[in-house]
Write a protein that holds these residues in place. Structure first.
Motif, PDB file in Angstrom:
ATOM      1  N   VAL A 123     -12.806  40.340 -20.485  1.00  0.00           N
ATOM      2  CA  VAL A 123     -13.922  39.695 -21.242  1.00  0.00           C
ATOM      3  C   VAL A 123     -14.480  40.973 -22.115  1.00  0.00           C
ATOM      4  N   ARG A 124     -14.814  40.489 -23.511  1.00  0.00           N
ATOM      5  CA  ARG A 124     -15.054  41.553 -24.272  1.00  0.00           C
ATOM      6  C   ARG A 124     -16.831  41.772 -24.654  1.00  0.00           C
ATOM      7  N   ARG A 125     -17.509  40.452 -24.400  1.00  0.00           N
ATOM      8  CA  ARG A 125     -18.706  40.448 -24.463  1.00  0.00           C
ATOM      9  C   ARG A 125     -19.278  39.260 -24.098  1.00  0.00           C
ATOM     10  N   VAL A 126     -20.571  39.263 -23.648  1.00  0.00           N
ATOM     11  CA  VAL A 126     -21.458  38.458 -22.933  1.00  0.00           C
ATOM     12  C   VAL A 126     -22.888  38.422 -23.549  1.00  0.00           C
ATOM     13  N   ALA A 127     -23.271  37.459 -23.872  1.00  0.00           N
ATOM     14  CA  ALA A 127     -24.561  37.294 -24.585  1.00  0.00           C
ATOM     15  C   ALA A 127     -25.582  36.447 -23.468  1.00  0.00           C
ATOM     16  N   VAL A 128     -26.720  37.148 -23.292  1.00  0.00           N
ATOM     17  CA  VAL A 128     -27.760  36.472 -22.391  1.00  0.00           C
ATOM     18  C   VAL A 128     -29.027  36.107 -22.993  1.00  0.00           C
ATOM     19  N   GLU A 129     -29.635  35.180 -22.681  1.00  0.00           N
ATOM     20  CA  GLU A 129     -30.917  35.044 -23.168  1.00  0.00           C
ATOM     21  C   GLU A 129     -32.121  35.345 -22.147  1.00  0.00           C
ATOM     22  N   ILE A 130     -33.016  36.112 -22.185  1.00  0.00           N
ATOM     23  CA  ILE A 130     -33.916  36.681 -21.107  1.00  0.00           C
ATOM     24  C   ILE A 130     -35.445  36.223 -21.560  1.00  0.00           C
ATOM     25  N   GLY A 131     -36.056  35.356 -20.854  1.00  0.00           N
ATOM     26  CA  GLY A 131     -37.407  34.969 -21.292  1.00  0.00           C
ATOM     27  C   GLY A 131     -38.207  36.272 -20.861  1.00  0.00           C
ATOM     28  N   GLU A 132     -39.457  36.338 -21.532  1.00  0.00           N
ATOM     29  CA  GLU A 132     -40.373  37.417 -21.394  1.00  0.00           C
ATOM     30  C   GLU A 132     -40.818  37.282 -20.070  1.00  0.00           C
ATOM     31  N   LEU A 133     -40.877  36.375 -19.580  1.00  0.00           N
ATOM     32  CA  LEU A 133     -41.700  35.912 -18.125  1.00  0.00           C
ATOM     33  C   LEU A 133     -40.746  35.885 -16.821  1.00  0.00           C
ATOM     34  N   ALA A 134     -39.457  36.160 -17.083  1.00  0.00           N
ATOM     35  CA  ALA A 134     -38.310  35.985 -16.355  1.00  0.00           C
ATOM     36  C   ALA A 134     -38.378  37.097 -15.098  1.00  0.00           C
ATOM     37  N   GLY A 135     -38.931  38.295 -15.579  1.00  0.00           N
ATOM     38  CA  GLY A 135     -39.003  39.225 -14.811  1.00  0.00           C
ATOM     39  C   GLY A 135     -37.711  40.340 -14.738  1.00  0.00           C
ATOM     40  N   VAL A 136     -37.290  40.116 -15.780  1.00  0.00           N
ATOM     41  CA  VAL A 136     -35.776  40.879 -15.814  1.00  0.00           C
ATOM     42  C   VAL A 136     -36.057  41.821 -17.117  1.00  0.00           C
ATOM     43  N   VAL A 154     -36.619  36.053 -24.903  1.00  0.00           N
ATOM     44  CA  VAL A 154     -37.330  34.614 -25.587  1.00  0.00           C
ATOM     45  C   VAL A 154     -38.665  34.814 -25.237  1.00  0.00           C
ATOM     46  N   PRO A 155     -39.924  34.606 -26.124  1.00  0.00           N
ATOM     47  CA  PRO A 155     -41.181  34.768 -25.911  1.00  0.00           C
ATOM     48  C   PRO A 155     -41.809  33.845 -25.154  1.00  0.00           C
ATOM     49  N   GLY A 156     -42.609  34.148 -24.295  1.00  0.00           N
ATOM     50  CA  GLY A 156     -43.279  33.159 -23.517  1.00  0.00           C
ATOM     51  C   GLY A 156     -44.455  32.286 -24.152  1.00  0.00           C
ATOM     52  N   ARG A 157     -44.213  30.904 -24.171  1.00  0.00           N
ATOM     53  CA  ARG A 157     -45.054  29.989 -24.774  1.00  0.00           C
ATOM     54  C   ARG A 157     -45.834  28.789 -23.964  1.00  0.00           C
ATOM     55  N   ALA A 158     -46.899  28.793 -23.994  1.00  0.00           N
ATOM     56  CA  ALA A 158     -47.607  27.749 -23.271  1.00  0.00           C
ATOM     57  C   ALA A 158     -48.334  26.742 -23.933  1.00  0.00           C
ATOM     58  N   SER A 159     -48.554  25.649 -23.393  1.00  0.00           N
ATOM     59  CA  SER A 159     -49.488  24.522 -24.236  1.00  0.00           C
ATOM     60  C   SER A 159     -50.608  23.891 -23.254  1.00  0.00           C
ATOM     61  N   CYS A 160     -51.455  23.548 -23.893  1.00  0.00           N
ATOM     62  CA  CYS A 160     -52.592  22.853 -23.088  1.00  0.00           C
ATOM     63  C   CYS A 160     -52.599  21.407 -23.148  1.00  0.00           C
ATOM     64  N   PRO A 169     -54.820  19.117 -21.982  1.00  0.00           N
ATOM     65  CA  PRO A 169     -56.038  18.452 -22.758  1.00  0.00           C
ATOM     66  C   PRO A 169     -56.333  18.347 -24.425  1.00  0.00           C
ATOM     67  N   CYS A 170     -56.181  19.707 -24.843  1.00  0.00           N
ATOM     68  CA  CYS A 170     -56.235  19.747 -26.223  1.00  0.00           C
ATOM     69  C   CYS A 170     -55.018  20.036 -27.285  1.00  0.00           C
ATOM     70  N   GLY A 171     -53.833  20.191 -26.412  1.00  0.00           N
ATOM     71  CA  GLY A 171     -52.607  20.362 -27.394  1.00  0.00           C
ATOM     72  C   GLY A 171     -52.509  21.602 -28.002  1.00  0.00           C
ATOM     73  N   ARG A 172     -53.286  22.478 -27.628  1.00  0.00           N
ATOM     74  CA  ARG A 172     -53.272  23.729 -28.164  1.00  0.00           C
ATOM     75  C   ARG A 172     -51.818  24.409 -27.752  1.00  0.00           C
ATOM     76  N   ALA A 173     -51.065  25.252 -28.441  1.00  0.00           N
ATOM     77  CA  ALA A 173     -50.097  26.152 -27.774  1.00  0.00           C
ATOM     78  C   ALA A 173     -50.207  27.319 -28.343  1.00  0.00           C
ATOM     79  N   TRP A 174     -49.663  28.626 -27.698  1.00  0.00           N
ATOM     80  CA  TRP A 174     -49.897  29.830 -27.889  1.00  0.00           C
ATOM     81  C   TRP A 174     -48.900  30.718 -27.065  1.00  0.00           C
ATOM     82  N   ASP A 175     -48.798  31.903 -27.825  1.00  0.00           N
ATOM     83  CA  ASP A 175     -47.681  32.709 -27.098  1.00  0.00           C
ATOM     84  C   ASP A 175     -48.619  33.515 -25.756  1.00  0.00           C
ATOM     85  N   THR A 176     -48.020  33.462 -24.543  1.00  0.00           N
ATOM     86  CA  THR A 176     -48.489  34.012 -23.279  1.00  0.00           C
ATOM     87  C   THR A 176     -48.619  35.397 -23.304  1.00  0.00           C
ATOM     88  N   GLY A 177     -47.668  36.216 -23.902  1.00  0.00           N
ATOM     89  CA  GLY A 177     -47.714  37.718 -23.642  1.00  0.00           C
ATOM     90  C   GLY A 177     -47.386  37.857 -22.258  1.00  0.00           C
TER      91      GLY A 177
END
Ligand SMILES: [Zn+2]
Length: 131
Positions: free
Chosen positions: A26-39, A67-73, A75-83
């Protein structure tokens, strides 16, 4: 270390797939890591190098995409980056019904392996008989 168990699991899954595909390495492996995955990507890359030893993945390159953390509300439908650490409370309505849209990903997105070596080419010998 958390990253070591993740690395071992990635190597194990990729090696099984590569073996069933008849790969020799195997030459190459690509992985996606979420900002909140704790890795931590750097720590994972280091552990991946260790985990590859003596497997089909020996010497393989690990490519990480965060992958950045994103959350949505709800009741009001707002979405934001969680940080990080994640901000899970809606700044608009202070509502408590927050849904996490992304950021917990931890998945293998790409694997490149080398195919088995081709059979020896005997064409030149048969050509010399014709001339
Ligand atoms: Zn809200």
């Amino acid at each position: 270390m958390h990253e070591m168990s993740v690395a071992l699991s990635v190597v194990d899954q990729v090696e099984q797939a590569a073996r069933s595909g008849g790969a020799h390495g195997v030459r190459r492996v690509a992985v996606e890591i979420g900002e909140l995955a704790g890795v931590v990507p750097d720590a994972l890359a280091f552990c991946f190098g260790l985990a590859c030893g003596g497997t089909l993945l020996e010497g393989a390159e690990l490519v990480t995409r965060s992958v950045p953390g994103r959350a949505s509300c709800a009741p009001c439908g707002r979405a934001w980056d969680t940080g990080m650490p994640p901000d899970m409370i809606c700044a608009a309505c202070r509502g408590g019904a927050t849904e996490l849209l992304s950021g917990r990903e931890l998945r293998i997105t790409e694997v490149h392996w080398s195919a088995p070596p081709a059979a020896p080419d005997l064409t030149p010998a048969s050509r010399s008989e014709e001339s």
